[in-house]
Design a protein around this motif. Structure first.
Motif, PDB file in Angstrom:
ATOM      1  N   GLU A 171       0.829  -1.206   0.000  1.00 33.48           N
ATOM      2  CA  GLU A 171       0.000   0.000   0.000  1.00 33.48           C
ATOM      3  C   GLU A 171       0.865   1.258   0.000  1.00 33.48           C
ATOM      4  N   ALA A 172       1.959   1.245   0.750  1.00 32.79           N
ATOM      5  CA  ALA A 172       2.852   2.404   0.771  1.00 32.79           C
ATOM      6  C   ALA A 172       3.442   2.663  -0.610  1.00 32.79           C
ATOM      7  N   LEU A 173       3.841   1.598  -1.301  1.00 33.93           N
ATOM      8  CA  LEU A 173       4.395   1.757  -2.647  1.00 33.93           C
ATOM      9  C   LEU A 173       3.332   2.257  -3.620  1.00 33.93           C
ATOM     10  N   ARG A 174       2.117   1.769  -3.473  1.00 33.61           N
ATOM     11  CA  ARG A 174       1.037   2.244  -4.343  1.00 33.61           C
ATOM     12  C   ARG A 174       0.828   3.737  -4.165  1.00 33.61           C
ATOM     13  N   ARG A 175       0.837   4.185  -2.916  1.00 26.96           N
ATOM     14  CA  ARG A 175       0.629   5.606  -2.645  1.00 26.96           C
ATOM     15  C   ARG A 175       1.767   6.453  -3.190  1.00 26.96           C
ATOM     16  N   GLY A 176       2.967   5.916  -3.156  1.00 29.93           N
ATOM     17  CA  GLY A 176       4.113   6.686  -3.631  1.00 29.93           C
ATOM     18  C   GLY A 176       4.384   6.539  -5.115  1.00 29.93           C
ATOM     19  N   GLY A 177       3.735   5.586  -5.772  1.00 30.53           N
ATOM     20  CA  GLY A 177       3.961   5.375  -7.198  1.00 30.53           C
ATOM     21  C   GLY A 177       5.254   4.642  -7.504  1.00 30.53           C
ATOM     22  N   PHE A 178       5.616   3.678  -6.611  1.00 31.68           N
ATOM     23  CA  PHE A 178       6.850   2.910  -6.807  1.00 31.68           C
ATOM     24  C   PHE A 178       6.524   1.429  -6.959  1.00 31.68           C
ATOM     25  N   ASP A 179       7.472   0.686  -7.498  1.00 27.68           N
ATOM     26  CA  ASP A 179       7.310  -0.755  -7.684  1.00 27.68           C
ATOM     27  C   ASP A 179       8.053  -1.580  -6.635  1.00 27.68           C
ATOM     28  N   HIS A 180       9.116  -1.004  -6.072  1.00 27.21           N
ATOM     29  CA  HIS A 180       9.967  -1.774  -5.158  1.00 27.21           C
ATOM     30  C   HIS A 180      10.309  -0.922  -3.927  1.00 27.21           C
ATOM     31  N   LEU A 181      10.484  -1.633  -2.823  1.00 24.89           N
ATOM     32  CA  LEU A 181      10.960  -1.007  -1.595  1.00 24.89           C
ATOM     33  C   LEU A 181      12.371  -1.524  -1.335  1.00 24.89           C
ATOM     34  N   LEU A 182      13.337  -0.613  -1.278  1.00 23.20           N
ATOM     35  CA  LEU A 182      14.728  -0.967  -0.998  1.00 23.20           C
ATOM     36  C   LEU A 182      15.113  -0.397   0.363  1.00 23.20           C
ATOM     37  N   ILE A 183      15.678  -1.266   1.213  1.00 20.05           N
ATOM     38  CA  ILE A 183      16.021  -0.818   2.569  1.00 20.05           C
ATOM     39  C   ILE A 183      17.450  -1.248   2.885  1.00 20.05           C
ATOM     40  N   PRO A 184      18.382  -0.306   2.922  1.00 18.52           N
ATOM     41  CA  PRO A 184      19.746  -0.646   3.350  1.00 18.52           C
ATOM     42  C   PRO A 184      19.795  -0.820   4.870  1.00 18.52           C
ATOM     43  N   SER A 185      20.646  -1.723   5.313  1.00 17.84           N
ATOM     44  CA  SER A 185      20.782  -1.939   6.756  1.00 17.84           C
ATOM     45  C   SER A 185      21.533  -0.803   7.440  1.00 17.84           C
ATOM     46  N   GLY A 186      22.259  -0.020   6.653  1.00 15.87           N
ATOM     47  CA  GLY A 186      23.087   1.043   7.211  1.00 15.87           C
ATOM     48  C   GLY A 186      24.556   0.687   7.120  1.00 15.87           C
ATOM     49  N   THR A 187      25.387   1.673   7.257  1.00 15.55           N
ATOM     50  CA  THR A 187      26.834   1.478   7.127  1.00 15.55           C
ATOM     51  C   THR A 187      27.552   2.024   8.344  1.00 15.55           C
ATOM     52  N   LEU A 188      28.828   1.659   8.446  1.00 19.23           N
ATOM     53  CA  LEU A 188      29.659   2.216   9.507  1.00 19.23           C
ATOM     54  C   LEU A 188      30.028   3.661   9.184  1.00 19.23           C
ATOM     55  N   HIS A 189      30.017   4.513  10.200  1.00 20.22           N
ATOM     56  CA  HIS A 189      30.418   5.914  10.045  1.00 20.22           C
ATOM     57  C   HIS A 189      31.756   6.106  10.742  1.00 20.22           C
ATOM     58  N   TYR A 190      32.649   6.812  10.075  1.00 15.57           N
ATOM     59  CA  TYR A 190      33.959   7.046  10.674  1.00 15.57           C
ATOM     60  C   TYR A 190      34.058   8.468  11.213  1.00 15.57           C
ATOM     61  N   GLN A 191      34.734   8.584  12.335  1.00 17.61           N
ATOM     62  CA  GLN A 191      34.905   9.883  12.957  1.00 17.61           C
ATOM     63  C   GLN A 191      35.794  10.767  12.081  1.00 17.61           C
ATOM     64  N   TYR A 241      32.040   5.176  14.514  1.00 13.43           N
ATOM     65  CA  TYR A 241      31.018   5.327  15.545  1.00 13.43           C
ATOM     66  C   TYR A 241      30.304   3.984  15.736  1.00 13.43           C
ATOM     67  N   PRO A 242      29.676   3.772  16.882  1.00  8.77           N
ATOM     68  CA  PRO A 242      28.915   2.531  17.061  1.00  8.77           C
ATOM     69  C   PRO A 242      27.866   2.375  15.961  1.00  8.77           C
ATOM     70  N   TYR A 243      27.798   1.197  15.401  1.00  7.07           N
ATOM     71  CA  TYR A 243      26.852   0.932  14.313  1.00  7.07           C
ATOM     72  C   TYR A 243      25.433   0.804  14.871  1.00  7.07           C
ATOM     73  N   ALA A 244      24.484   1.419  14.200  1.00  7.08           N
ATOM     74  CA  ALA A 244      23.070   1.300  14.550  1.00  7.08           C
ATOM     75  C   ALA A 244      22.309   0.910  13.292  1.00  7.08           C
ATOM     76  N   VAL A 245      21.629  -0.218  13.326  1.00 10.60           N
ATOM     77  CA  VAL A 245      20.917  -0.714  12.161  1.00 10.60           C
ATOM     78  C   VAL A 245      19.731   0.196  11.836  1.00 10.60           C
ATOM     79  N   ASN A 246      19.433   0.334  10.561  1.00 15.05           N
ATOM     80  CA  ASN A 246      18.279   1.095  10.095  1.00 15.05           C
ATOM     81  C   ASN A 246      16.999   0.471  10.671  1.00 15.05           C
ATOM     82  N   PRO A 247      16.174   1.231  11.418  1.00 12.90           N
ATOM     83  CA  PRO A 247      14.938   0.656  11.976  1.00 12.90           C
ATOM     84  C   PRO A 247      14.014   0.068  10.912  1.00 12.90           C
ATOM     85  N   GLN A 248      13.995   0.675   9.707  1.00 11.48           N
ATOM     86  CA  GLN A 248      13.149   0.144   8.637  1.00 11.48           C
ATOM     87  C   GLN A 248      13.617  -1.260   8.218  1.00 11.48           C
ATOM     88  N   PHE A 249      14.888  -1.532   8.389  1.00  8.67           N
ATOM     89  CA  PHE A 249      15.466  -2.835   8.043  1.00  8.67           C
ATOM     90  C   PHE A 249      15.121  -3.880   9.100  1.00  8.67           C
TER      91      PHE A 249
END
Length: 439
Positions: free
Chosen positions: A23-43, A50-58
């Motif tokens: 339903e979210a994709l229909r509302r936005g007019g998209f065919d696919h949902l892509l969700i990256p888990s997130g990456t490491l960030h360097y100071q 920095y401590p890794y925190a996973v993407n909540p959407q993932f």
């Protein structure tokens, strides 16, 4: 702890997420949902991350919280795909191959280099990509389309039975660790020592916990987000406030308790706040405006302050004049789930808009009407904070307070009691009290 129950609940959870995604994709007019888990960030100017925190959407889709560089592909009508980064590396621990009750529901592709993911993903032009900017990979740049996010985040407030079980298990870990923290306090430990005792029993350190532990002795309990943690205990030790949670499979618990070192008048005030808190937890029912619980908390806490001789005015006058806010300056709580302060607390609908906070109460984090499946915290507090009390005097409201009684209670800092409560079709389920009752 057996995973049989989670295995039985997970398929319905996944089906719910797939329906929401479609339903979210229909509302936005998209065919696919892509969700990256997130990456490491360097100071900056350093090679430390920095401590890794996973993407909540993932992690909403699967209990995989330590897989940086991985991606989820959700296409309506198809099995979800996990592209799992398992690099060749001898400098760091390589993530183990996914296993458990959920893997049979996914097509899993293993890659050794982050750039390999692009050959396994569809055309970027038809994708809603949900994540932080640092997760961009080539042309796959998170676009976070509002219609998609608004829909998904609004409905994330409604937890599936699987999610409630995950939060129940996070609560059990937190309750056990809270008992260890109380024992350390009674044994004379410092704030830092209590924190270590908590982490040891929880089996979680600062990178695993859902938020930084608040471990406060004496006056430090009046600092709402106190995280300094002295290495030596004060003399004498009067009181202990701990606000600390735990994680399980990407879900959080959020628990606060307050103790007095002696069975004194402050201990009696803690018991009075505890009784008020339980009455407020009972208001977590379908059709209840959460902001109403917040305002009722002011009335109940002002009643406690009047009972103990701190306030000279009525609870109603204390609320109307703002006097109660000097002693209870934060909100009654918030949504909780994949994040400690879960999203869409002010959402008017799944298409956007917001519900305003009550005037004069800027720190309330949730204004929605409660419905079955919502999980919220209920955390009333009474504090003796110099800055706020001085403001009362400056506003000409000092006559509403017995300042001798304030001086008596100030060395104890404050009181906060917090539970995680599920709204149902009937009586609420208090995950925190349930966890403490299990020992």
């Amino acid at each position: 702890m057996s995973n049989a129950l989670l295995s039985s609940l997970y398929p319905q959870h996944l089906a719910t997420l797939q329906a929401r995604a479609a339903e979210a994709l229909r509302r936005g007019g998209f065919d696919h949902l892509l969700i990256p888990s997130g990456t490491l960030h360097y100071q900056a100017f350093d090679d430390r991350d920095y401590p890794y925190a996973v993407n909540p959407q993932f992690k909403a889709w699967l209990p995989l919280t330590q897989a940086p560089g991985s991606w989820l592909l959700i296409t309506p009508g198809q099995r979800p795909k996990l592209v799992f980064l398992q690099p060749h590396d001898y400098w760091h621990v390589v993530p183990e191959m996914p296993s458990g009750y959920w893997v049979e529901h996914f097509d899993i592709e293993v890659i050794r280099n982050a750039d390999e993911v692009t050959r396994l993903l569809p055309s970027v032009f038809r994708c809603a990509i949900l994540g932080e900017a640092q997760s961009a990979l080539g042309s796959y740049v998170p676009n976070n389309p509002e219609p998609v996010l608004q829909y998904l985040e609004y409905h994330r407030a409604f937890k599936t039975p699987y999610e409630i079980e995950m939060m129940r298990r996070a609560s059990r870990i937190g309750a056990r660790a809270h008992r260890a923290a109380e024992r350390a306090f009674r044994a004379g430990s410092s704030e830092f020592g209590i924190h270590l005792a908590y982490c040891q029993i929880a089996g979680q350190d600062a990178n695993d916990l859902p938020y930084g532990n608040i471990v406060a002795l004496n006056e430090h309990g009046a600092v709402l987000h106190y995280t300094h943690r002295d290495r030596l205990p004060p003399t004498p030790v009067r009181s202990f406030l701990i606000d600390a949670g735990a994680s399980f499979g990407g879900y959080a618990s959020d628990i606060t308790r307050t103790y007095s070192a002696a069975d004194d008048e402050f201990a009696a005030m803690i018991r009075a706040v505890d009784a008020a808190q339980l009455a407020l937890c009972d208001q977590v029912r379908a059709g209840t405006n959460y902001a109403r619980i917040h305002l009722d908390a002011h009335l109940r806490l002002a009643g406690v302050l009047r009972e103990f001789g701190v306030l000279r005015t009525t609870p109603e006058d204390a609320l109307a004049s703002g006097v109660s806010s000097a002693f209870f300056p934060h909100g009654i709580g918030h949504g909780i789930g994949l994040q400690v302060h879960d999203v869409a607390g002010f959402a008017a609908s799944d298409a956007g808009g917001s519900i305003a906070k009550p005037e004069g109460h800027p720190y309330l984090r949730l204004t929605r009407t409660l419905e079955p499946g919502m999980v919220v915290t209920i955390e009333p507090g009474i504090y003796f904070i110099d800055m706020l009390l001085d403001e009362l005097k400056q506003k000409g409201l000092g006559d509403a307070v017995d300042w001798q009684r304030v001086e008596m209670f100030k060395p104890y800092g404050g009181i906060r009691i917090e539970d995680d409560v599920v709204c149902t079709d009937g009586e609420p389920i208090n995950l925190t009290r349930e966890a403490f009752a299990q020992g």
